[in-house]
Design an enzyme around this catalytic site. Structure first.
Site, mmCIF file in Angstrom:
data_model
loop_
_atom_site.group_PDB
_atom_site.id
_atom_site.type_symbol
_atom_site.label_atom_id
_atom_site.label_comp_id
_atom_site.label_asym_id
_atom_site.label_seq_id
_atom_site.Cartn_x
_atom_site.Cartn_y
_atom_site.Cartn_z
ATOM 1 N N HIS A 82 2.284 11.738 23.620
ATOM 2 C CA HIS A 82 1.568 12.493 22.592
ATOM 3 C C HIS A 82 1.957 13.967 22.589
ATOM 4 O O HIS A 82 1.649 14.685 21.628
ATOM 5 C CB HIS A 82 0.057 12.344 22.780
ATOM 6 C CG HIS A 82 -0.454 12.902 24.068
ATOM 7 N ND1 HIS A 82 -0.184 12.325 25.283
ATOM 8 C CD2 HIS A 82 -1.213 14.000 24.328
ATOM 9 C CE1 HIS A 82 -0.765 13.030 26.244
ATOM 10 N NE2 HIS A 82 -1.397 14.045 25.696
ATOM 11 N N GLY A 88 -12.170 0.263 42.895
ATOM 12 C CA GLY A 88 -11.896 1.223 43.956
ATOM 13 C C GLY A 88 -12.894 2.369 43.956
ATOM 14 O O GLY A 88 -13.748 2.489 43.074
ATOM 15 N N HIS A 115 3.314 15.349 43.583
ATOM 16 C CA HIS A 115 2.657 14.044 43.696
ATOM 17 C C HIS A 115 3.601 13.102 44.420
ATOM 18 O O HIS A 115 4.826 13.166 44.258
ATOM 19 C CB HIS A 115 2.351 13.490 42.301
ATOM 20 C CG HIS A 115 2.163 11.999 42.269
ATOM 21 N ND1 HIS A 115 3.175 11.141 41.879
ATOM 22 C CD2 HIS A 115 1.109 11.216 42.597
ATOM 23 C CE1 HIS A 115 2.744 9.900 41.951
ATOM 24 N NE2 HIS A 115 1.496 9.909 42.380
ATOM 25 N N ASN A 152 3.578 8.809 46.096
ATOM 26 C CA ASN A 152 2.859 7.557 46.278
ATOM 27 C C ASN A 152 3.832 6.527 46.829
ATOM 28 O O ASN A 152 4.971 6.433 46.360
ATOM 29 C CB ASN A 152 2.274 7.086 44.943
ATOM 30 C CG ASN A 152 1.669 5.704 45.027
ATOM 31 O OD1 ASN A 152 2.327 4.700 44.761
ATOM 32 N ND2 ASN A 152 0.419 5.650 45.418
ATOM 33 N N VAL A 153 3.406 5.789 47.844
ATOM 34 C CA VAL A 153 4.161 4.616 48.302
ATOM 35 C C VAL A 153 3.153 3.495 48.501
ATOM 36 O O VAL A 153 2.055 3.713 49.016
ATOM 37 C CB VAL A 153 4.964 4.887 49.594
ATOM 38 C CG1 VAL A 153 6.209 5.704 49.295
ATOM 39 C CG2 VAL A 153 4.121 5.609 50.651
ATOM 40 N N ARG A 154 3.517 2.285 48.114
ATOM 41 C CA ARG A 154 2.539 1.205 48.077
ATOM 42 C C ARG A 154 3.209 -0.160 48.224
ATOM 43 O O ARG A 154 4.418 -0.317 47.979
ATOM 44 C CB ARG A 154 1.758 1.252 46.766
ATOM 45 C CG ARG A 154 2.634 1.156 45.521
ATOM 46 C CD ARG A 154 1.873 1.448 44.247
ATOM 47 N NE ARG A 154 2.735 1.349 43.078
ATOM 48 C CZ ARG A 154 3.440 2.363 42.586
ATOM 49 N NH1 ARG A 154 3.392 3.550 43.158
ATOM 50 N NH2 ARG A 154 4.208 2.189 41.515
ATOM 51 N N HIS A 200 -2.338 20.510 44.562
ATOM 52 C CA HIS A 200 -2.487 21.561 43.555
ATOM 53 C C HIS A 200 -2.515 22.921 44.263
ATOM 54 O O HIS A 200 -3.518 23.286 44.880
ATOM 55 C CB HIS A 200 -3.782 21.358 42.758
ATOM 56 C CG HIS A 200 -3.760 20.162 41.857
ATOM 57 N ND1 HIS A 200 -2.945 20.093 40.746
ATOM 58 C CD2 HIS A 200 -4.449 18.988 41.902
ATOM 59 C CE1 HIS A 200 -3.135 18.932 40.143
ATOM 60 N NE2 HIS A 200 -4.035 18.245 40.829
ATOM 61 N N SER A 219 -1.365 7.736 48.555
ATOM 62 C CA SER A 219 -1.158 8.482 47.319
ATOM 63 C C SER A 219 -1.653 9.901 47.533
ATOM 64 O O SER A 219 -2.698 10.105 48.166
ATOM 65 C CB SER A 219 -1.919 7.823 46.167
ATOM 66 O OG SER A 219 -1.705 8.532 44.954
#
Length: 306
Positions: A175, A259, A106, A108-110, A96, A92
């Site tokens: 929101h 974690g 961003h 992510n691979v999982r 910035h 992940s």
């Protein structure tokens, strides 16, 4: 599962590749590495580049954790797995940039596998990548989505539209009634294909991330900016914080699985600000972001007009 070792090898190499490519955009800053162990099973390798010329903070995290009970975020859609032991492995990253004209990104691979005694294991893949510009350029967004489509195309014509739509819906701040950025790909619970095809797809997504992001960085990192742009960047970073702490399943999974907090929260920007009831003035570049980019669009239908 013996497949875990194959996936681990790929993910560690992916982390190496991405870090090396990002470092090419810096004059001196390098990634610092921090290997850690999880007391209840597993560990990881966190790499963070801080205070660079191009990247104010970049974090690329590998983790492999396992345990006797699946954390709640991983069983929200699968209550039958609540009493299973699990293995979770992934990379992940969140980047910035310093220059407001370079987008935050961003990826992510999982892979997850859940097992219960006397039952066959249940496995699935997930991941994706998305782009969060502050000052948006249509050519950048189209290039980003073109790479996303190329990652998906060998797996079927319907894959990119489906996972692009899922990304728009997932990275949405209810929101605020706005998307976090201009989207990309998001997929989860992928096990409908046979294992090798699913693994190949995860690799394709992982490999296409840096191909999509680095050209945008190179194109925008030397753009001149002033205090106005910097302050808008810091304000918009607040949306990133809000999403990660309120909605992000990966953040919740990491924290609830015991974690490493520092690695999980490396996604947060180093400097951020909020303003009370602020809205951009019509006709400004900031207003353009709100009006034309923070909502789902079929970017690739606009390719010919870019």
């Amino acid at each position: 599962m013996h497949e875990i070792e194959r996936i681990k090898t790929y993910l560690l190499n992916l982390q190496n590749t991405i870090c090396s490519e990002l470092e090419t955009q810096e004059t001196a800053a390098k990634f610092e590495e921090d290997e850690w162990q999880r007391p209840t099973g597993g560990g990881g390798r966190t790499r963070v580049l801080a205070d660079g010329d191009t990247f104010e903070q970049a974090g690329v995290n590998f983790s492999y954790v396992f345990g006797d009970q699946m954390p709640a975020p991983a069983t929200a859609q699968r209550p039958e797995l609540q009493d299973c032991n699990f293995h979770a492995i992934g990379v992940s990253l969140v980047i910035h940039p310093r220059n407001p004209y370079v987008p935050t990104s961003h990826a992510n691979v999982r892979f997850f596998v859940a097992e219960k005694e006397n039952q066959p294991p249940v496995w699935w893949f997930g991941g994706g990548f998305d782009l969060t510009p502050y000052y948006a350029f249509q050519e950048d967004v189209i290039d980003w989505h073109r790479n996303a489509r190329e990652a998906c195309l060998p797996f079927g014509e319907d894959v990119y539209p489906r996972f692009k739509k899922w990304c728009d819906e997932y990275f949405y701040l209810k929101h605020r009634d706005e998307t976090r950025g201009v989207g990309g790909l998001f997929f989860d619970d992928l096990n409908q294909w046979e294992f090798e095809r699913c693994f190949d797809f995860m690799q394709s997504v992982g490999d296409h991330y840096i191909r999509a992001y680095l050209p945008i960085v190179k194109r925008r990192k030397s753009t001149t900016y002033k205090r106005r742009e910097r302050e808008f960047q810091l304000y918009r970073r607040g949306r990133y914080v809000e999403f990660n702490l309120l909605y992000d399943r990966g953040t919740m999974f990491g924290l609830q699985s015991g974690g490493r907090t520092e690695s999980i929260l490396m996604s947060l920007p180093p400097i951020v600000q909020w303003r009370y009831d602020w809205n951009p003035e019509p006709g400004t570049p900031e207003h353009d972001l709100y009006e034309n980019y923070l909502k789902p669009r079929d970017w690739l239908s606009e390719e010919t007009g870019s």
